[in-house]
Motif scaffolding. Sequence first.
Motif, PDB file in Angstrom:
ATOM      1  N   LYS A 201       4.524  13.635  17.596  1.00  0.00           N
ATOM      2  CA  LYS A 201       5.586  12.639  17.526  1.00  0.00           C
ATOM      3  C   LYS A 201       5.005  11.290  17.899  1.00  0.00           C
ATOM      4  O   LYS A 201       3.935  11.251  18.513  1.00  0.00           O
ATOM      5  CB  LYS A 201       6.762  12.988  18.428  1.00  0.00           C
ATOM      6  CG  LYS A 201       6.471  13.329  19.895  1.00  0.00           C
ATOM      7  CD  LYS A 201       5.751  12.551  20.909  1.00  0.00           C
ATOM      8  CE  LYS A 201       5.908  11.183  21.277  1.00  0.00           C
ATOM      9  NZ  LYS A 201       5.192  10.726  22.457  1.00  0.00           N
ATOM     10  N   THR A 202       5.688  10.204  17.605  1.00  0.00           N
ATOM     11  CA  THR A 202       6.793  10.108  16.661  1.00  0.00           C
ATOM     12  C   THR A 202       6.224  10.310  15.266  1.00  0.00           C
ATOM     13  O   THR A 202       5.081   9.922  15.005  1.00  0.00           O
ATOM     14  CB  THR A 202       7.463   8.722  16.815  1.00  0.00           C
ATOM     15  OG1 THR A 202       8.120   8.714  18.088  1.00  0.00           O
ATOM     16  CG2 THR A 202       8.480   8.418  15.736  1.00  0.00           C
ATOM     17  N   MET A 203       6.985  10.866  14.344  1.00  0.00           N
ATOM     18  CA  MET A 203       6.371  11.263  13.082  1.00  0.00           C
ATOM     19  C   MET A 203       5.620  10.104  12.419  1.00  0.00           C
ATOM     20  O   MET A 203       4.512  10.302  11.902  1.00  0.00           O
ATOM     21  CB  MET A 203       7.436  11.830  12.141  1.00  0.00           C
ATOM     22  CG  MET A 203       6.864  12.501  10.917  1.00  0.00           C
ATOM     23  SD  MET A 203       8.097  13.433  10.004  1.00  0.00           S
ATOM     24  CE  MET A 203       8.683  12.208   8.854  1.00  0.00           C
ATOM     25  N   THR A 204       6.220   8.891  12.445  1.00  0.00           N
ATOM     26  CA  THR A 204       5.553   7.747  11.819  1.00  0.00           C
ATOM     27  C   THR A 204       5.818   6.466  12.596  1.00  0.00           C
ATOM     28  O   THR A 204       6.712   6.398  13.439  1.00  0.00           O
ATOM     29  CB  THR A 204       6.070   7.511  10.382  1.00  0.00           C
ATOM     30  OG1 THR A 204       7.477   7.270  10.459  1.00  0.00           O
ATOM     31  CG2 THR A 204       5.786   8.685   9.483  1.00  0.00           C
ATOM     32  N   TRP A 205       5.085   5.434  12.215  1.00  0.00           N
ATOM     33  CA  TRP A 205       5.191   4.110  12.844  1.00  0.00           C
ATOM     34  C   TRP A 205       6.368   3.300  12.294  1.00  0.00           C
ATOM     35  O   TRP A 205       6.843   2.369  12.924  1.00  0.00           O
ATOM     36  CB  TRP A 205       3.858   3.380  12.610  1.00  0.00           C
ATOM     37  CG  TRP A 205       3.760   1.990  13.106  1.00  0.00           C
ATOM     38  CD1 TRP A 205       3.405   1.586  14.374  1.00  0.00           C
ATOM     39  CD2 TRP A 205       3.984   0.793  12.360  1.00  0.00           C
ATOM     40  NE1 TRP A 205       3.412   0.221  14.456  1.00  0.00           N
ATOM     41  CE2 TRP A 205       3.764  -0.295  13.230  1.00  0.00           C
ATOM     42  CE3 TRP A 205       4.344   0.534  11.032  1.00  0.00           C
ATOM     43  CZ2 TRP A 205       3.887  -1.621  12.818  1.00  0.00           C
ATOM     44  CZ3 TRP A 205       4.474  -0.782  10.625  1.00  0.00           C
ATOM     45  CH2 TRP A 205       4.249  -1.853  11.529  1.00  0.00           C
ATOM     46  N   SER A 206       6.836   3.624  11.063  1.00  0.00           N
ATOM     47  CA  SER A 206       7.912   2.833  10.438  1.00  0.00           C
ATOM     48  C   SER A 206       8.880   3.732   9.682  1.00  0.00           C
ATOM     49  O   SER A 206       8.573   4.909   9.420  1.00  0.00           O
ATOM     50  CB  SER A 206       7.310   1.824   9.450  1.00  0.00           C
ATOM     51  OG  SER A 206       6.797   2.522   8.318  1.00  0.00           O
ATOM     52  N   ILE A 207      10.023   3.155   9.310  1.00  0.00           N
ATOM     53  CA  ILE A 207      11.004   3.917   8.520  1.00  0.00           C
ATOM     54  C   ILE A 207      10.430   4.218   7.127  1.00  0.00           C
ATOM     55  O   ILE A 207      10.567   5.327   6.618  1.00  0.00           O
ATOM     56  CB  ILE A 207      12.337   3.135   8.400  1.00  0.00           C
ATOM     57  CG1 ILE A 207      12.994   3.004   9.783  1.00  0.00           C
ATOM     58  CG2 ILE A 207      13.290   3.846   7.426  1.00  0.00           C
ATOM     59  CD1 ILE A 207      14.297   2.223   9.805  1.00  0.00           C
ATOM     60  N   ALA A 208       9.764   3.224   6.534  1.00  0.00           N
ATOM     61  CA  ALA A 208       9.215   3.447   5.188  1.00  0.00           C
ATOM     62  C   ALA A 208       8.222   4.613   5.198  1.00  0.00           C
ATOM     63  O   ALA A 208       8.236   5.468   4.302  1.00  0.00           O
ATOM     64  CB  ALA A 208       8.541   2.170   4.680  1.00  0.00           C
ATOM     65  N   GLU A 209       7.381   4.668   6.223  1.00  0.00           N
ATOM     66  CA  GLU A 209       6.420   5.780   6.312  1.00  0.00           C
ATOM     67  C   GLU A 209       7.135   7.108   6.539  1.00  0.00           C
ATOM     68  O   GLU A 209       6.698   8.145   6.034  1.00  0.00           O
ATOM     69  CB  GLU A 209       5.437   5.534   7.461  1.00  0.00           C
ATOM     70  CG  GLU A 209       4.432   4.429   7.206  1.00  0.00           C
ATOM     71  CD  GLU A 209       3.584   4.127   8.447  1.00  0.00           C
ATOM     72  OE1 GLU A 209       2.599   3.389   8.317  1.00  0.00           O
ATOM     73  OE2 GLU A 209       3.914   4.622   9.552  1.00  0.00           O
ATOM     74  N   ALA A 210       8.224   7.071   7.309  1.00  0.00           N
ATOM     75  CA  ALA A 210       8.979   8.311   7.550  1.00  0.00           C
ATOM     76  C   ALA A 210       9.522   8.843   6.228  1.00  0.00           C
ATOM     77  O   ALA A 210       9.525  10.050   5.978  1.00  0.00           O
ATOM     78  CB  ALA A 210      10.112   8.060   8.549  1.00  0.00           C
ATOM     79  N   GLU A 211       9.954   7.924   5.365  1.00  0.00           N
ATOM     80  CA  GLU A 211      10.476   8.356   4.063  1.00  0.00           C
ATOM     81  C   GLU A 211       9.352   8.930   3.201  1.00  0.00           C
ATOM     82  O   GLU A 211       9.538   9.939   2.529  1.00  0.00           O
ATOM     83  CB  GLU A 211      11.166   7.192   3.360  1.00  0.00           C
ATOM     84  CG  GLU A 211      12.231   6.612   4.282  1.00  0.00           C
ATOM     85  CD  GLU A 211      13.543   6.261   3.622  1.00  0.00           C
ATOM     86  OE1 GLU A 211      13.486   5.533   2.637  1.00  0.00           O
ATOM     87  OE2 GLU A 211      14.593   6.719   4.115  1.00  0.00           O
TER      88      GLU A 211
END
Length: 414
Positions: free
Chosen positions: A127-137
């Motif tokens: 965690k956290t899965m990614t650094w940004s929302i765009a990367e999470a998507e």
Amino acid sequence: MSNNSRRDFIKQAALGTAALMAYPKSSVLGANDRVRLAIIGIGSRGQELLRQTLQLPNAQVVAVADIYTRRFDEARKISPGLQTVNDYRRVLDMKDIDGVLVASPLHIHARHFTDTLAAGKDLYSEKTMTWSIAEAEQCLAASKKSDRVVQIGLQHESEGPLADAKKWIRDGKVGKVTQVESWMSRNTPHGKGQWVRPVPADCTAESVNWKAFLNGRPDMPFDPFKFLNWRLFWMFSGGNVTENMVHQMAWIMSALDLPLPTAAYMSGGVFSEKDGRQVPDTISVTVDFPNDVVVAFQSTFSNSRYGLGQRILGSDGTIEYVAGANEMVSGKSEEEIHYYPESVNRSKSAAIKGESPSQNHIANWIDCMRARKSPNAPVEVGYSSAVVAHMANLSYRHKRRLTFEEAKAIPPEF
Ligand SMILES: NC(=O)c1ccc[n+]([C@@H]2O[C@H](COP(=O)([O-])OP(=O)(O)OC[C@H]3O[C@@H](n4cnc5c(N)ncnc54)[C@H](O)[C@@H]3O)[C@@H](O)[C@H]2O)c1
């Protein structure tokens, strides 16, 4: 048949040629196969994961990748005989590696996540899965397209208290939940900020691949302090929110089966130690969810009396999870979950103490690798908890309450 060709044969039979073409290096593990693992990023957490893996039967970390030479000696002290590589792509090329644990700094997670899946390996990503929302998507989409088993390093999803909370909610003991209170508090000696690591003499431009660490951030001269203390800077980190709040937010969302939030607001600042860090230590976060639920989280790094916890407040009862709170008189710490009925609606019910056993989070991932099942902290939990974390941070940086759509539209900011 060799182990690998047997696995490939079973996989071909089970999944068909299309999946094989998409993931040519993947394999299916038999119940007694020894699972072969690699770790990308063998710093503090990577070494902890290595130690935990050494306790597991039928699983072995055979290779580690890092970009700082010191880490290889540290890793070999824990597990002599490890293969060490200075480019993570080399472990992804190894055909006999079944799964990869990613414990690199936050801003590199998405690259390591998507490349691991593309190489056909199962994935345990910190965690956290990614650094940004765009990367999470991007990571969510990559995982959905893949047949690989993805576990996010939100280990509280495998622990007994969450199982207790889910059961009490499912059984109708809690009633309508309108509010959740949560908190996480820490302290450090005066003058020593939370997380700050000293720079060892061997941390030099020669021993670190600084460009690989920057991972596309604007070029700058080697800075050993930033390299080791990446948590303090927005360019690499999400601070208290992505390091700490994300665990509890994931837990609360899982317990209540909450969808993505409608809006978030975060206030606070760098208050505990003004040591040049960018990310706030003291925060107060409010997250609005659809269907009448508001979740509040607060944290500071200069008082630790109440440890961490969360209280789910329902019309028929309260679930209180407390870990590390100092009992006023004895100073003893405890980690417990309780259910307390609301007497106005449940006068005949008694308080209950949770007793569900906890599972080892890595062992759960490995079991799911064998069974090809979804683990306790799947990509969806990683995605939604990452989104909440980033909504909170973006709200703080933009000094206004943000909806999900507004947060998503903000371009990455270093
Ligand atoms: N689940 C938990 O409870 C928990 C606890 C602590 C840390 N973490 C997470 O683990 C991750 C790592 O944290 P940490 O404290 O170990 O950080 P760290 O700085 O100690 O370790 C990161 C390692 O990654 C290496 N690295 C940097 N760039 C790399 C690259 N491009 N390729 C390969 N390796 C690279 C670094 O050299 C370092 O050894 C973070 O995401 C953190 O949030 C999770």
